[in-house]
Design an enzyme around this catalytic site. Structure first.
Site, PDB file in Angstrom:
ATOM      1  N   SER A 199       0.863  -1.186   0.000  1.00  0.00           N
ATOM      2  CA  SER A 199       0.000   0.000   0.000  1.00  0.00           C
ATOM      3  C   SER A 199       0.896   1.231   0.000  1.00  0.00           C
ATOM      4  O   SER A 199       2.053   1.160   0.448  1.00  0.00           O
ATOM      5  CB  SER A 199      -0.901   0.008   1.241  1.00  0.00           C
ATOM      6  OG  SER A 199      -1.528   1.268   1.420  1.00  0.00           O
ATOM      7  N   TYR A 252      -1.952  -0.202  10.551  1.00  0.00           N
ATOM      8  CA  TYR A 252      -2.092  -0.627   9.154  1.00  0.00           C
ATOM      9  C   TYR A 252      -0.829  -0.294   8.365  1.00  0.00           C
ATOM     10  O   TYR A 252      -0.289  -1.137   7.645  1.00  0.00           O
ATOM     11  CB  TYR A 252      -3.311   0.059   8.538  1.00  0.00           C
ATOM     12  CG  TYR A 252      -3.500  -0.222   7.069  1.00  0.00           C
ATOM     13  CD1 TYR A 252      -4.067  -1.414   6.637  1.00  0.00           C
ATOM     14  CD2 TYR A 252      -3.123   0.726   6.106  1.00  0.00           C
ATOM     15  CE1 TYR A 252      -4.238  -1.671   5.285  1.00  0.00           C
ATOM     16  CE2 TYR A 252      -3.300   0.475   4.763  1.00  0.00           C
ATOM     17  CZ  TYR A 252      -3.865  -0.718   4.349  1.00  0.00           C
ATOM     18  OH  TYR A 252      -4.035  -0.963   3.009  1.00  0.00           O
TER      19      TYR A 252
END
Length: 218
Positions: free
Chosen positions: A115, A128
């Protein structure tokens, strides 16, 4: 616990390129977070007791994901555990299942999906982002150890319109993610195209890293 985030990209990859992507729950049987991951109903760890032989795998796309983000003060430790188990343990299990098969074949490609959060941390995405940074580091470690014959690619998407956006997140974070999804998110097909670009290269070319994101994303 949320697991469907990667399934839109998973379907796009499978339909466009005839591959099987390792999403939150693999097709066939087996959870990416568990050892002995299964791909396409056949045990990738074919040289293990009970594993199946005669099945060739050329590409493993590890795309499992959960985005249960929240402020650290909320102490949502189950969500922290889920993100670590899915993004880090799941990646290791999938890689560990495929690696001996690729070694035996003397060819194979790993595509690990991280990501843009691995590069830029946004509140309240600290845990995250940490797990996605771990994906980046593990992918580079695997690339360095892979040697000739194996290829390793990291694909880092920006904001993508998938089913899992905001699922499991704190209410405020979920609302903010939903708004951002409506405003700027790219389709899963954009990520699938980036994966396809990497895997379609000739055998002597290794695409180490691809970042794909909306043009308006910082």
């Amino acid at each position: 616990m949320s697991r469907p985030r990667g399934q839109s990209v998973q379907r796009e990859v499978e339909q466009a390129f005839g591959l099987l992507a390792l999403g939150g729950l693999c097709r066939g049987e087996g959870d990416a977070r568990e050892r002995g991951a299964h791909v396409g109903g056949a045990d990738v760890g074919a040289d293990r007791p009970g594993g199946r032989t005669g099945v060739r795998f050329d590409v493993l796309v590890s795309n499992a994901g959960t985005m249960a983000v929240s402020p650290l003060d909320e102490l949502r430790q189950d969500d922290w555990d889920a993100m670590v188990a899915t993004h880090v343990t799941g990646l290791l299990n999938g890689s560990g299942a495929a690696l001996p098969v690729f070694r035996r074949q003397r060819s194979g490609r790993f595509v690990n999906v991280a990501s843009t959060a691995a590069y830029v941390v946004k509140s309240p995405q600290g845990v995250y982002a940490a797990t996605k940074a771990a994906v980046k580091v593990l992918t580079e470690g695997l690339r360095q150890e892979s040697g000739p014959g194996l290829r390793v690619t990291l694909v880092s998407p920006g904001f993508t319109n998938t089913e899992g956006v905001g699922k499991g997140a704190s209410p405020e974070a979920a609302a903010a993610l939903a708004r951002q999804c409506d405003e700027i998110a790219i389709p899963p097909s954009a990520v699938a195209s980036a994966i396809g670009y990497a895997i379609e290269q000739p055998a002597d070319i290794d695409i180490s890293e691809v970042v794909v994101r909306p043009t308006v994303q910082e």
